[in-house]
Write a protein that holds these residues in place. Structure first.
Motif, PDB file in Angstrom:
ATOM      1  N   GLY A 270       0.787  -1.221  -0.172  1.00  0.00           N
ATOM      2  CA  GLY A 270       0.125   0.006   0.057  1.00  0.00           C
ATOM      3  C   GLY A 270       0.820   1.343   0.135  1.00  0.00           C
ATOM      4  N   PRO A 271       1.792   1.237   0.928  1.00  0.00           N
ATOM      5  CA  PRO A 271       2.397   2.844   0.881  1.00  0.00           C
ATOM      6  C   PRO A 271       3.235   3.072  -0.259  1.00  0.00           C
ATOM      7  N   ALA A 272       3.923   2.121  -0.946  1.00  0.00           N
ATOM      8  CA  ALA A 272       4.731   2.248  -1.950  1.00  0.00           C
ATOM      9  C   ALA A 272       3.646   2.566  -3.219  1.00  0.00           C
ATOM     10  N   PHE A 273       2.583   1.886  -3.325  1.00  0.00           N
ATOM     11  CA  PHE A 273       1.611   2.095  -4.503  1.00  0.00           C
ATOM     12  C   PHE A 273       1.165   3.529  -4.467  1.00  0.00           C
ATOM     13  N   VAL A 274       0.877   3.934  -3.165  1.00  0.00           N
ATOM     14  CA  VAL A 274       0.388   5.673  -2.928  1.00  0.00           C
ATOM     15  C   VAL A 274       1.329   6.370  -3.405  1.00  0.00           C
TER      16      VAL A 274
ATOM     17  N   ALA B  97      -1.537   9.814   2.156  1.00  0.00           N
ATOM     18  CA  ALA B  97      -0.052   9.540   1.611  1.00  0.00           C
ATOM     19  C   ALA B  97       0.825   8.318   2.143  1.00  0.00           C
ATOM     20  N   HIS B  98       0.288   7.999   3.188  1.00  0.00           N
ATOM     21  CA  HIS B  98       0.981   6.992   4.013  1.00  0.00           C
ATOM     22  C   HIS B  98       0.150   5.607   3.869  1.00  0.00           C
ATOM     23  N   GLY B  99      -0.648   5.624   2.997  1.00  0.00           N
ATOM     24  CA  GLY B  99      -1.432   4.364   2.662  1.00  0.00           C
ATOM     25  C   GLY B  99      -2.604   4.235   3.812  1.00  0.00           C
TER      26      GLY B  99
END
Length: 358
Positions: free
Chosen positions: A170-174, A227-229
């Motif tokens: 999630g965090p990397a995708f966002v 922004a942190h998912g």
């Protein structure tokens, strides 16, 4: 804590796809649902039309300029609602936690996996197959651990796509997404972020929360968490709608009466599309005015009978604005909101008439 399993289903170019399904002569051609009249607006565009840059909410004259071969079809609200009800019935076979956003999209919480399928991804794939079998239409789906990312994911592989974002991803995708893909970041906010050097989710993630708050006020915490998912909003079935409307912030402050009356027209159009989408009517219309010094003034008119046509909304809204004119200070924003709702979305909602982009 149990990790939620959220699916966001979004039909592909819903209005236009229904029209192409029902009229074989339209298949493979650029189609716009809406009116071709001078003041008409595109409610939905087929993917063939989108290759020419035609988009929903675009003025019809602009759409025709971009795509001279564009075929306009008047909307058939009853048909769209009927198809939406078929889709909603499919959802109900998998979960009771269904939050419709419009006729063509909804969140589903399948954490409990009522049918014992064993995987949210498998559930989403099965739902998409069933939608195609029952309606002849395609749907895209996003599967993730929260609503924010599931909605982003459903748009990732459109049309007719499936995208799964696991918690570790999630965090990397966002971070890799442009901020204008984030729900709540419209053109004005995106431009303001760009001026601060915030272009991607990673930029937003790395921007200090206190600085973000100075620039974006109460929205800063949402932007920071997104922004942190992170998103802990639950899927809320049968959420009552108390009001519906739209507002627009202008590129420059307006003070001339004629300019302001003209600027209200697209606000009326946007508000009416959302009113139609909600499937509800209402008796009270409120005009919101934000001045150059950020002072906000509102004026409301309540009628004995509900407002059921765009012309009525336009007349009331324009009269409310005229009553405030002339103004000594420029106006940066106008908004219109319908309340005192009566109809499908005023209590436990059926999916309302949408203004689709899917």
């Amino acid at each position: 804590m149990t990790t939620r399993k959220i699916i966001h289903i979004d039909m592909d170019a819903f209005y236009a796809s229904v029209e192409q399904r029902d009229d074989p002569a339209l298949r493979g051609k650029p189609v716009a649902v809406g009116s071709a009249e001078a003041r008409g607006v595109v409610a939905a565009a087929s993917y063939e039309a989108r290759t020419f840059g035609v988009r929903s909410a675009m003025a019809s004259v602009t759409a025709l300029r971009r795509c001279p071969g564009l075929i306009f079809v008047l909307p058939r609200s009853d048909v769209y609602r009927e198809v939406s009800n078929q889709i909603r019935a499919i959802f109900a076979d998998y979960t009771d936690l269904i939050e419709p956003l419009s006729l063509d999209e909804a969140y589903l919480d399948v954490t409990d996996d009522a049918r014992g399928i064993g995987s949210a991804t498998a559930i989403a794939a099965e739902i998409r197959v069933r939608i195609r079998e029952v309606t002849g239409l395609t749907a895209s789906a996003g599967v993730s651990y929260n609503k924010f990312i599931a909605k982003l994911a459903s748009d990732q592989n459109k049309p007719d796509g499936l995208c799964v974002i696991k918690p570790a991803q999630g965090p990397a995708f966002v971070a890799a997404l442009p901020v204008n893909r984030f729900h709540g970041v419209g053109p004005v906010t995106a431009a303001k972020m760009a001026a601060l050097g915030i272009v991607s989710g990673a930029d937003l993630r790395d921007f200090a929360l206190d600085a973000l708050t100075r620039h974006f006020g109460s929205s800063a915490n949402y932007f920071h968490r997104a922004a942190h998912g992170e998103d802990d909003r639950p899927v809320r079935p049968d959420r009552p709608l108390k009001s519906v409307g739209a507002e627009r912030t202008f590129d420059r402050d307006l003070i001339d009466a004629a300019d302001l009356i003209a600027a209200l027209e697209p606000v009326i159009d946007a508000a009416w599309r959302r009113i139609e989408r909600s499937g509800a009517t209402g008796r009270s219309l409120t005009l919101k005015v934000k001045f150059a010094d950020f002072k906000i003034v509102s004026r409301t008119q309540t009628r004995t009978a509900p407002l059921t046509h765009r012309a009525e909304v336009a007349a009331v809204g324009t009269n409310l604005l005229r009553a405030l004119l002339p103004v000594d200070l420029g106006i940066r924003l106008l908004g219109l909101t319908l309340s005192g709702l009566i109809g499908p979305e005023s209590g436990p909602p059926a999916p309302g008439l949408l203004f689709p982009d899917g």
